[in-house]
Design a protein around this motif. Structure first.
Motif, mmCIF file in Angstrom:
data_model
loop_
_atom_site.group_PDB
_atom_site.id
_atom_site.type_symbol
_atom_site.label_atom_id
_atom_site.label_comp_id
_atom_site.label_asym_id
_atom_site.label_seq_id
_atom_site.Cartn_x
_atom_site.Cartn_y
_atom_site.Cartn_z
ATOM 1 N N HIS A 177 1.024 -1.110 -0.043
ATOM 2 C CA HIS A 177 0.059 0.169 0.148
ATOM 3 C C HIS A 177 0.636 1.041 0.013
ATOM 4 O O HIS A 177 1.809 1.437 0.423
ATOM 5 C CB HIS A 177 -0.950 -0.190 1.293
ATOM 6 N N HIS A 178 0.598 1.837 -0.398
ATOM 7 C CA HIS A 178 1.193 3.539 -0.623
ATOM 8 C C HIS A 178 0.050 4.776 -1.283
ATOM 9 O O HIS A 178 0.665 5.121 -1.665
ATOM 10 C CB HIS A 178 2.698 2.928 -2.183
ATOM 11 N N MET A 205 -14.830 14.330 12.932
ATOM 12 C CA MET A 205 -14.233 13.538 12.960
ATOM 13 C C MET A 205 -13.355 11.643 13.271
ATOM 14 O O MET A 205 -12.374 11.658 13.428
ATOM 15 C CB MET A 205 -13.606 14.136 14.742
ATOM 16 N N SER A 206 -14.824 11.304 12.784
ATOM 17 C CA SER A 206 -14.529 9.590 12.595
ATOM 18 C C SER A 206 -14.229 9.209 11.283
ATOM 19 O O SER A 206 -14.019 8.281 11.005
ATOM 20 C CB SER A 206 -15.922 9.241 12.988
ATOM 21 N N VAL A 207 -14.111 9.959 10.679
ATOM 22 C CA VAL A 207 -14.051 9.604 9.045
ATOM 23 C C VAL A 207 -13.029 8.690 8.838
ATOM 24 O O VAL A 207 -11.599 8.747 9.589
ATOM 25 C CB VAL A 207 -13.090 10.075 8.541
ATOM 26 N N PRO A 208 -12.776 7.542 8.091
ATOM 27 C CA PRO A 208 -12.294 6.085 8.137
ATOM 28 C C PRO A 208 -10.898 6.910 7.305
ATOM 29 O O PRO A 208 -11.348 6.875 6.259
ATOM 30 C CB PRO A 208 -12.459 5.303 8.188
ATOM 31 N N HIS A 209 -9.886 6.101 7.593
ATOM 32 C CA HIS A 209 -8.529 5.787 6.702
ATOM 33 C C HIS A 209 -7.297 5.490 7.112
ATOM 34 O O HIS A 209 -7.679 4.860 8.016
ATOM 35 C CB HIS A 209 -7.884 7.731 6.171
ATOM 36 N N LEU A 210 -6.568 4.816 5.557
ATOM 37 C CA LEU A 210 -5.957 4.146 5.865
ATOM 38 C C LEU A 210 -4.189 4.900 5.325
ATOM 39 O O LEU A 210 -4.384 5.177 4.151
ATOM 40 C CB LEU A 210 -6.654 2.988 5.223
ATOM 41 N N ASP A 211 -3.526 4.842 5.953
ATOM 42 C CA ASP A 211 -2.421 5.742 5.869
ATOM 43 C C ASP A 211 -1.076 4.965 5.571
ATOM 44 O O ASP A 211 -0.855 4.536 6.903
ATOM 45 C CB ASP A 211 -2.867 6.611 7.236
ATOM 46 N N THR A 212 -0.446 5.374 4.666
ATOM 47 C CA THR A 212 1.175 5.492 4.350
ATOM 48 C C THR A 212 1.710 6.054 5.578
ATOM 49 O O THR A 212 1.625 7.379 5.238
ATOM 50 C CB THR A 212 1.853 4.955 3.352
ATOM 51 N N ARG A 213 2.653 5.923 6.215
ATOM 52 C CA ARG A 213 3.307 6.617 6.761
ATOM 53 C C ARG A 213 4.927 6.638 6.879
ATOM 54 O O ARG A 213 5.584 5.088 6.986
ATOM 55 C CB ARG A 213 2.451 6.289 8.388
#
Length: 505
Positions: free
Chosen positions: A282-283, A297-305
């Protein structure tokens, strides 16, 4: 009793104080600055890289910055404003790199695509309207859109893998100009610079009280937590940038602007992937849409860190609750913040925000399997053993009386409170927060140093070339600045012509 005098006192060693201190030292190097931080180092609370999402908030993917009006059209004004403010930060950071104040920008900022992803026909139409509303604005010119599974698999292979044909269709937009920002690293770098510039940074020092003298100066009682001795300090201007600890300190000032303001703490939880093979698939930062009835504030997100030079993958946030205003705070923070002047404001919020209360209760009671099921809406093949839960930072949502919302209205965003005489300013609230730090600090300097801002303007424009202009109204200037900052900050391939993928297949 000896009193130590400063021109400016900054409370809290987070990214906000780091930014303000750095700007002031560029504008007025003769000013004496003192910083108080109760913890042992800089950037250990809200600014710490594990205590925030690390998104360079520019409204490229955050759907809560574009709200739907009653007639079905979209209001993009907040999205444009957030993007404009982030561009100021990019320019200032580029200036710091050019000045060798920041040696290696890759230590705190990395290029990463920002993607908005929705499921279902109705949400797909919403995303299409959002794309149409933003597409004419130069700030969002690189946005692409697709609902073609083959294209989406290129954009986000981990999310598309394992999806069945009969599932609801997915629509997504992508911006290549997105960034991942390590605000903890940035904060520490700036404080190292401030220390070299003879700024008096006092760690393990807690401000216990602050009162204004008849001549307008502020007198502070500060406890040295290492020795338990009380110090006395004095300054003409105070900035309170203590994260969740800002509200109690603002209340101690007694200024009129601190009344009828309350705060409600919400903690964040994230699932972190421990399997490097999954991380490498995932990128992007992929933001979804908040569920019906859930707060922004509850917006779901999948984050590359990128943290400590290592690529990581986080999913969330899940909400938690504790009455603490800081991770290192007290269980009495919330009740202690209720004062006679904000009691009815807080009660008003309690009546109006039953939905938030219900949401928090549901979130607190979530089992690990329920959280994993939420993750599987993003990653169908997610395995329990690959993910572990971490507690991120505390955020205090501001509650105040407003004309539009009435008594006890919950504010989602960043709030700045300044006294009428300009001698004190405090930063409250949450996202977009750190991403807009430069804009916030320039606004504070304009309000609090009106007699000097004209003198400083040429230097401000050197640090932030677009100062005083709306980049969305100057497309050529925006493109020039975007290219220059991308080069200076080592953001790879930040500009490209929109491809044929731009329109829905």
């Amino acid at each position: 009793m000896s009193v130590l005098k400063s021109d400016i006192i900054l409370i809290g060693a987070g990214v906000m104080s780091a930014t303000l201190g750095t700007i002031v030292k560029e504008l007025a190097p003769e000013m004496k600055i003192t910083v108080f931080e109760k913890l042992k180092g800089a950037g250990e609370e809200s600014s710490n890289e594990w205590n925030n999402a690390g998104t360079g908030h520019a409204a490229l993917c955050e759907l809560n910055y574009t709200t739907e009006k009653a007639d079905g059209s979209l209001d993009i004004s907040k999205a444009v404003k957030v993007n404009e403010h982030f561009q100021l930060s990019r320019q200032f950071w580029s200036y710091l790199v050019d000045k060798k104040i920041i040696d290696n920008p890759k230590e705190f900022i990395m290029p990463i695509p920002h993607i908005s992803m929705v499921q279902g026909e109705k949400n797909g139409l919403f995303l299409k309207r959002r794309m149409e509303a933003l597409s004419d604005n130069p700030l969002f010119a690189d946005m692409e859109m697709s609902d073609d599974p083959a294209v989406l698999k290129q954009w986000m292979p981990l999310i598309m893998d394992g999806r069945k044909a009969e599932e609801e269709p997915i629509t997504a937009t992508k911006c290549e100009t997105g960034t991942d920002v390590n605000f903890g690293s940035l904060t520490r770098t700036l404080f190292e610079h401030l220390d070299a510039e003879d700024v008096d940074v006092r760690y393990e020092h807690m401000v216990k009280d602050l009162k204004q003298s008849p001549d307008g100066t502020w007198k502070l009682k500060v406890k040295d937590l290492k020795t338990n001795r009380v110090e006395h300090h004095e300054a003409k201007f105070i900035f309170i940038g203590a994260g969740g600890g800002s509200l109690p300190l603002l209340q101690k000032t007694g200024i009129r602007e601190s009344r009828q303001i309350g705060g409600f703490p919400v903690s964040g939880l994230f699932l972190v992937c421990s399997n490097p093979d999954v991380v490498e698939q995932h990128h992007a930062k992929v933001y979804g849409k908040a569920k019906v009835g859930a707060p922004p504030m509850s917006v779901p997100h999948l984050d590359t860190r990128y943290i400590n030079g290592k690529k990581s993958l986080l999913f969330g946030p899940f909400a938690g609750f504790t009455p603490k205003f800081l991770k290192t705070g007290s269980y009495f923070d919330l009740i202690g913040s209720v004062k006679p002047n904000n009691l009815f404001t807080m009660l008003g919020a309690g009546v109006k925000e039953m939905g938030l209360t219900k949401y928090l209760i549901q979130q607190v009671l979530l089992s690990n399997e329920k959280r994993m099921n939420d993750l599987r809406e993003f990653i169908p093949n997610a395995k329990n053993e690959d993910w572990e839960m971490i507690t991120a930072g505390q955020r205090v949502q501001v509650i105040k009386d407003t004309e539009a919302g009435g008594r006890g209205t919950l504010q989602f965003g960043t709030e700045v409170v300044t006294s009428q005489d300009g001698s004190v300013a405090a930063l409250l609230g949450a996202s977009p927060g750190a991403s807009t730090a430069v804009h916030v600090m320039l606004e504070i300097l304009t309000k609090c140093f009106p007699d000097r801002i004209k003198e400083w303007e040429p230097k401000v424009k050197e640090m932030v070339p677009s100062y005083g202009k709306q980049l969305s109204e100057h497309p050529a200037l925006f493109q020039d600045i975007l290219k220059k900052t991308a080069h200076t900050l080592m953001l790879e391939n930040p500009i490209h012509e929109p491809s044929d993928i731009r329109q829905l297949s």
